[in-house]
Design a protein around this motif. Structure first.
Motif, PDB file in Angstrom:
ATOM      1  N   ASP A  15       0.862  -1.184   0.000  1.00 15.27           N
ATOM      2  CA  ASP A  15       0.000   0.000   0.000  1.00 15.27           C
ATOM      3  C   ASP A  15       0.897   1.232   0.000  1.00 15.27           C
ATOM      4  O   ASP A  15       1.433   1.622   1.045  1.00 15.27           O
ATOM      5  N   PRO A  16       1.102   1.858  -1.163  1.00 14.01           N
ATOM      6  CA  PRO A  16       2.004   3.014  -1.242  1.00 14.01           C
ATOM      7  C   PRO A  16       1.550   4.197  -0.393  1.00 14.01           C
ATOM      8  O   PRO A  16       2.355   5.104  -0.132  1.00 14.01           O
ATOM      9  N   ALA A  17       0.288   4.194   0.032  1.00 17.02           N
ATOM     10  CA  ALA A  17      -0.175   5.290   0.882  1.00 17.02           C
ATOM     11  C   ALA A  17       0.429   5.216   2.279  1.00 17.02           C
ATOM     12  O   ALA A  17       0.511   6.231   2.989  1.00 17.02           O
ATOM     13  N   GLY A  18       0.853   4.041   2.690  1.00 13.52           N
ATOM     14  CA  GLY A  18       1.361   3.882   4.040  1.00 13.52           C
ATOM     15  C   GLY A  18       2.846   3.638   4.146  1.00 13.52           C
ATOM     16  O   GLY A  18       3.400   3.623   5.252  1.00 13.52           O
ATOM     17  N   ARG A  20       6.851   3.907   1.759  1.00 14.93           N
ATOM     18  CA  ARG A  20       7.582   4.206   0.528  1.00 14.93           C
ATOM     19  C   ARG A  20       8.266   2.936   0.032  1.00 14.93           C
ATOM     20  O   ARG A  20       8.878   2.195   0.808  1.00 14.93           O
ATOM     21  N   HIS A  33       1.304   1.761  -8.553  1.00 15.96           N
ATOM     22  CA  HIS A  33       1.200   2.730  -7.465  1.00 15.96           C
ATOM     23  C   HIS A  33      -0.220   2.780  -6.906  1.00 15.96           C
ATOM     24  O   HIS A  33      -0.884   3.824  -6.914  1.00 15.96           O
ATOM     25  N   ARG A  34      -0.682   1.662  -6.413  1.00 17.08           N
ATOM     26  CA  ARG A  34      -1.973   1.576  -5.747  1.00 17.08           C
ATOM     27  C   ARG A  34      -1.921   0.409  -4.771  1.00 17.08           C
ATOM     28  O   ARG A  34      -1.026  -0.445  -4.849  1.00 17.08           O
ATOM     29  N   PRO A  35      -2.855   0.328  -3.841  1.00 19.40           N
ATOM     30  CA  PRO A  35      -2.837  -0.804  -2.917  1.00 19.40           C
ATOM     31  C   PRO A  35      -3.149  -2.121  -3.634  1.00 19.40           C
ATOM     32  O   PRO A  35      -4.040  -2.189  -4.480  1.00 19.40           O
TER      33      PRO A  35
END
Length: 289
Positions: A15-18, A20, A33-35
């Motif tokens: 999960d790139p949101a959480g 790097r 680039h998405r979960p």
């Protein structure tokens, strides 16, 4: 297809949101680039006849490994093993592995991997501290996945020879270059590595190596060579999902890989698609009945 189901011996989740992921910043990887989570994987796996999997690390963080172990334990048997990350150069590898195993889902830790392909040093695997760490992994009864470039294969071979009691699994067949000169060198180096009886190899991550417009026939010499030098019972199938989505759907990877195994006996094909992975990573077979 194996009536007991396919084992996907190599996939990821992120999960790139959480977090790097430095390797994901390379050009051309934007679709990743998405979960990608286990719920999505489960849907894909069921449709493709995959019954259990091996979840493999993606970053050099033990926090990710802990998260993977917890998620695997809650996956209802979908994830049968985790290959986590460990600092092989650390001073207390044995203690750090024991701590991971003592935590939630720790019983599913079956292997360790470092992204050696990102190390500029061709001899990284021959460092004395790395060798000590690798010996500690072996002493813990864990598999050592090798993610290396073709030019790092000689160092991998040296490590395998120095630690004959360890079990190594070469990821993605070291990503063979498909042009003639590079492929010839790769053949020579993988032949040398395969002489180490403690090394196995994953038939994984191959379709993303194809050039634009290149068909699967370009991979036939690669798979044929792997079968010749490792033999089918030292090969393991993996999708490399979700990286594999750059080259096709999850079910497509299962189907296309199975097609590349044409000519094998049923028992040999079943070894590549399931049985060897269960044996190497300690994944129980389906219950009788």
């Amino acid at each position: 297809m194996n009536p007991a189901g396919v084992v996907d011996a190599h996939h990821h989740s992120w999960d790139p949101a959480g977090r790097r992921y430095p390797w994901m910043e390379r050009p051309g990887l934007e679709p990743l680039h998405r979960p990608f989570g286990l719920a999505e994987l489960a849907r894909e796996a069921v449709a493709a006849g995959v019954v259990t999997t091996v979840l493999v690390q993606t970053v050099a963080q033990t926090t990710e490994t802990r998260e993977f172990l917890t998620a695997a334990a809650a996956s209802g048997g979908l994830v049968g093993a985790v290959v986590g990350w460990m600092d092989l150069r650390g001073a207390a590898v044995a203690d750090d592995l024991a701590a991971l195993r003592a935590g939630p889902g720790g019983h599913l830790l079956r292997g360790v991997r470092h992204q050696v392909e990102d190390e500029p040093d061709l001899e990284w695997l021959r460092r004395a501290d790395v060798r000590r760490g690798a010996a500690a992994v072996a002493a813990a009864g864990l598999v050592h996945d090798l993610l290396v470039r073709p030019d790092q294969l000689p160092a991998a071979t040296a490590l395998a020879r120095e630690l004959p009691g360890a079990v190594f699994v070469l990821d993605h067949a070291a990503k063979p270059p498909l042009e003639p000169a590079g492929l010839a060198v790769w053949r020579e180096r993988t032949t040398d590595l395969a002489r180490c009886g403690n090394v196995l190899c994953k038939v994984s991550g191959l379709f993303t190596l194809l050039p634009p417009g290149g068909g699967d026939e370009l991979l036939e010499p690669v798979v044929r060579h792997l079968l010749e030098v490792f033999g089918p019972r030292r090969l393991l199938f993996g999708t490399d999902w979700p990286v594999s989505t750059l080259a096709g759907g999850y079910g497509d990877v299962v189907r296309r890989t199975t097609a590349l195994l044409h000519g094998l006996s049923v028992a040999e094909r079943d070894a590549v698609l399931a049985d060897t992975a269960r044996s190497v990573y300690g994944i129980p077979g389906p219950a009788a009945g």
